[in-house]
Design a protein around this motif. Sequence first.
Motif, PDB file in Angstrom:
ATOM      1  N   MET A 165     -36.705 -45.943  34.205  1.00 57.99           N
ATOM      2  CA  MET A 165     -37.211 -44.605  33.861  1.00 57.99           C
ATOM      3  C   MET A 165     -36.295 -43.933  32.861  1.00 57.99           C
ATOM      4  O   MET A 165     -35.082 -44.115  32.886  1.00 57.99           O
ATOM      5  CB  MET A 165     -37.334 -43.753  35.120  1.00 57.99           C
ATOM      6  CG  MET A 165     -36.010 -43.467  35.781  1.00 57.99           C
ATOM      7  SD  MET A 165     -36.168 -42.713  37.409  1.00 57.99           S
ATOM      8  CE  MET A 165     -36.273 -44.165  38.432  1.00 57.99           C
ATOM      9  N   VAL A 166     -36.925 -43.183  31.978  1.00 55.56           N
ATOM     10  CA  VAL A 166     -36.200 -42.374  31.003  1.00 55.56           C
ATOM     11  C   VAL A 166     -36.863 -40.999  31.009  1.00 55.56           C
ATOM     12  O   VAL A 166     -38.094 -40.894  31.044  1.00 55.56           O
ATOM     13  CB  VAL A 166     -36.252 -43.004  29.588  1.00 55.56           C
ATOM     14  CG1 VAL A 166     -35.600 -42.093  28.560  1.00 55.56           C
ATOM     15  CG2 VAL A 166     -35.572 -44.380  29.588  1.00 55.56           C
ATOM     16  N   HIS A 167     -36.053 -39.968  31.003  1.00 54.57           N
ATOM     17  CA  HIS A 167     -36.570 -38.595  30.974  1.00 54.57           C
ATOM     18  C   HIS A 167     -37.567 -38.464  29.822  1.00 54.57           C
ATOM     19  O   HIS A 167     -37.298 -38.941  28.715  1.00 54.57           O
ATOM     20  CB  HIS A 167     -35.413 -37.609  30.797  1.00 54.57           C
ATOM     21  CG  HIS A 167     -35.796 -36.189  30.977  1.00 54.57           C
ATOM     22  ND1 HIS A 167     -36.548 -35.504  30.044  1.00 54.57           N
ATOM     23  CD2 HIS A 167     -35.547 -35.317  31.985  1.00 54.57           C
ATOM     24  CE1 HIS A 167     -36.738 -34.266  30.465  1.00 54.57           C
ATOM     25  NE2 HIS A 167     -36.138 -34.130  31.643  1.00 54.57           N
ATOM     26  N   PRO A 168     -38.715 -37.815  30.051  1.00 55.98           N
ATOM     27  CA  PRO A 168     -39.728 -37.690  28.997  1.00 55.98           C
ATOM     28  C   PRO A 168     -39.203 -37.126  27.673  1.00 55.98           C
ATOM     29  O   PRO A 168     -39.680 -37.512  26.603  1.00 55.98           O
ATOM     30  CB  PRO A 168     -40.774 -36.749  29.612  1.00 55.98           C
ATOM     31  CG  PRO A 168     -40.629 -36.946  31.087  1.00 55.98           C
ATOM     32  CD  PRO A 168     -39.165 -37.227  31.325  1.00 55.98           C
ATOM     33  N   ASP A 169     -38.211 -36.243  27.713  1.00 52.08           N
ATOM     34  CA  ASP A 169     -37.655 -35.671  26.475  1.00 52.08           C
ATOM     35  C   ASP A 169     -36.783 -36.655  25.702  1.00 52.08           C
ATOM     36  O   ASP A 169     -36.353 -36.354  24.590  1.00 52.08           O
ATOM     37  CB  ASP A 169     -36.815 -34.426  26.791  1.00 52.08           C
ATOM     38  CG  ASP A 169     -37.649 -33.266  27.299  1.00 52.08           C
ATOM     39  OD1 ASP A 169     -38.895 -33.304  27.155  1.00 52.08           O
ATOM     40  OD2 ASP A 169     -37.054 -32.330  27.866  1.00 52.08           O
ATOM     41  N   HIS A 170     -36.488 -37.808  26.303  1.00 55.84           N
ATOM     42  CA  HIS A 170     -35.557 -38.760  25.686  1.00 55.84           C
ATOM     43  C   HIS A 170     -36.178 -40.141  25.458  1.00 55.84           C
ATOM     44  O   HIS A 170     -35.461 -41.107  25.218  1.00 55.84           O
ATOM     45  CB  HIS A 170     -34.300 -38.886  26.557  1.00 55.84           C
ATOM     46  CG  HIS A 170     -33.541 -37.617  26.677  1.00 55.84           C
ATOM     47  ND1 HIS A 170     -32.680 -37.168  25.696  1.00 55.84           N
ATOM     48  CD2 HIS A 170     -33.539 -36.665  27.641  1.00 55.84           C
ATOM     49  CE1 HIS A 170     -32.177 -36.003  26.068  1.00 55.84           C
ATOM     50  NE2 HIS A 170     -32.680 -35.675  27.236  1.00 55.84           N
ATOM     51  N   ARG A 171     -37.494 -40.216  25.523  1.00 51.91           N
ATOM     52  CA  ARG A 171     -38.167 -41.500  25.332  1.00 51.91           C
ATOM     53  C   ARG A 171     -38.220 -41.881  23.856  1.00 51.91           C
ATOM     54  O   ARG A 171     -38.064 -41.047  22.977  1.00 51.91           O
ATOM     55  CB  ARG A 171     -39.574 -41.446  25.922  1.00 51.91           C
ATOM     56  CG  ARG A 171     -39.521 -41.379  27.435  1.00 51.91           C
ATOM     57  CD  ARG A 171     -40.879 -41.455  28.056  1.00 51.91           C
ATOM     58  NE  ARG A 171     -40.744 -41.406  29.511  1.00 51.91           N
ATOM     59  CZ  ARG A 171     -41.671 -40.956  30.330  1.00 51.91           C
ATOM     60  NH1 ARG A 171     -42.823 -40.540  29.854  1.00 51.91           N
ATOM     61  NH2 ARG A 171     -41.459 -40.944  31.628  1.00 51.91           N
ATOM     62  N   HIS A 172     -38.450 -43.163  23.635  1.00 52.71           N
ATOM     63  CA  HIS A 172     -38.589 -43.741  22.279  1.00 52.71           C
ATOM     64  C   HIS A 172     -37.311 -43.603  21.453  1.00 52.71           C
ATOM     65  O   HIS A 172     -37.357 -43.409  20.255  1.00 52.71           O
ATOM     66  CB  HIS A 172     -39.802 -43.135  21.557  1.00 52.71           C
ATOM     67  CG  HIS A 172     -41.073 -43.266  22.344  1.00 52.71           C
ATOM     68  ND1 HIS A 172     -41.694 -44.472  22.560  1.00 52.71           N
ATOM     69  CD2 HIS A 172     -41.799 -42.349  23.014  1.00 52.71           C
ATOM     70  CE1 HIS A 172     -42.768 -44.276  23.309  1.00 52.71           C
ATOM     71  NE2 HIS A 172     -42.850 -43.008  23.608  1.00 52.71           N
ATOM     72  N   LYS A 173     -36.179 -43.718  22.147  1.00 52.58           N
ATOM     73  CA  LYS A 173     -34.873 -43.687  21.470  1.00 52.58           C
ATOM     74  C   LYS A 173     -34.079 -44.962  21.759  1.00 52.58           C
ATOM     75  O   LYS A 173     -32.898 -45.035  21.448  1.00 52.58           O
ATOM     76  CB  LYS A 173     -34.066 -42.469  21.944  1.00 52.58           C
ATOM     77  CG  LYS A 173     -34.702 -41.135  21.596  1.00 52.58           C
ATOM     78  CD  LYS A 173     -33.885 -39.974  22.139  1.00 52.58           C
ATOM     79  CE  LYS A 173     -34.540 -38.637  21.817  1.00 52.58           C
ATOM     80  NZ  LYS A 173     -33.798 -37.509  22.389  1.00 52.58           N
ATOM     81  N   GLY A 174     -34.715 -45.934  22.399  1.00 59.10           N
ATOM     82  CA  GLY A 174     -34.031 -47.182  22.723  1.00 59.10           C
ATOM     83  C   GLY A 174     -33.307 -47.175  24.055  1.00 59.10           C
ATOM     84  O   GLY A 174     -32.642 -48.153  24.406  1.00 59.10           O
ATOM     85  N   TYR A 175     -33.432 -46.106  24.828  1.00 60.48           N
ATOM     86  CA  TYR A 175     -32.693 -46.004  26.087  1.00 60.48           C
ATOM     87  C   TYR A 175     -33.208 -46.987  27.144  1.00 60.48           C
ATOM     88  O   TYR A 175     -32.430 -47.525  27.929  1.00 60.48           O
ATOM     89  CB  TYR A 175     -32.720 -44.584  26.634  1.00 60.48           C
ATOM     90  CG  TYR A 175     -32.015 -43.578  25.747  1.00 60.48           C
ATOM     91  CD1 TYR A 175     -31.037 -43.975  24.829  1.00 60.48           C
ATOM     92  CD2 TYR A 175     -32.313 -42.231  25.817  1.00 60.48           C
ATOM     93  CE1 TYR A 175     -30.387 -43.054  24.022  1.00 60.48           C
ATOM     94  CE2 TYR A 175     -31.660 -41.296  25.016  1.00 60.48           C
ATOM     95  CZ  TYR A 175     -30.704 -41.715  24.118  1.00 60.48           C
ATOM     96  OH  TYR A 175     -30.061 -40.803  23.323  1.00 60.48           O
ATOM     97  N   GLY A 176     -34.510 -47.214  27.178  1.00 56.37           N
ATOM     98  CA  GLY A 176     -35.069 -48.199  28.116  1.00 56.37           C
ATOM     99  C   GLY A 176     -34.522 -49.586  27.832  1.00 56.37           C
ATOM    100  O   GLY A 176     -34.138 -50.320  28.747  1.00 56.37           O
ATOM    101  N   THR A 177     -34.451 -49.935  26.551  1.00 55.58           N
ATOM    102  CA  THR A 177     -33.890 -51.222  26.136  1.00 55.58           C
ATOM    103  C   THR A 177     -32.434 -51.335  26.580  1.00 55.58           C
ATOM    104  O   THR A 177     -32.004 -52.366  27.106  1.00 55.58           O
ATOM    105  CB  THR A 177     -33.994 -51.380  24.602  1.00 55.58           C
ATOM    106  OG1 THR A 177     -35.381 -51.369  24.241  1.00 55.58           O
ATOM    107  CG2 THR A 177     -33.354 -52.664  24.122  1.00 55.58           C
TER     108      THR A 177
END
Length: 150
Positions: free
Chosen positions: A83-95
């Motif tokens: 999970m990644v906070h919705p405000d921080h998605r699509h920044k490569g954090y999940g990867t």
Amino acid sequence: MCGIKKAELSDLKEILQLQYLAYQSEADLFGSRDIPPLKQTLDEVVEEFNSGVILKMVNDKNAIIGSVRAKESGGTVYIGKLMVHPDHRHKGYGTMLISEIEKCYPDKCYELFTSTRSLDNIYLYQKLGYTIFARKAVNDELEFVYMEKK
């Protein structure tokens, strides 16, 4: 700058609150809040903490903005609750989180699952080397795809 480290027992309440927030988008795919991540209790998260690894990603204010869990059984590492906070998605954090949880269990076979409706998740996992090996219908509305990386 974000950092990733093992969660501590005292982090679990904040991680569960993040989970409730992060999985709203998953619930929206089904038009229902009746999905397991939104019904999980703190006691259940503590149980997962005691039987595996929970990582947290913190921002520069030390707030938890991401998390992932894993547990090894029979030589396979089962990864879940990315999970990644919705405000921080699509920044490569999940990867980054998946990469770090794999490092906790080097040279293993990894498995995870997601809903067939979660196309962004499937794309991410495929990009990271995971392949679909099974599908399972839970009910008329919900089907999971199981993915592995060897």
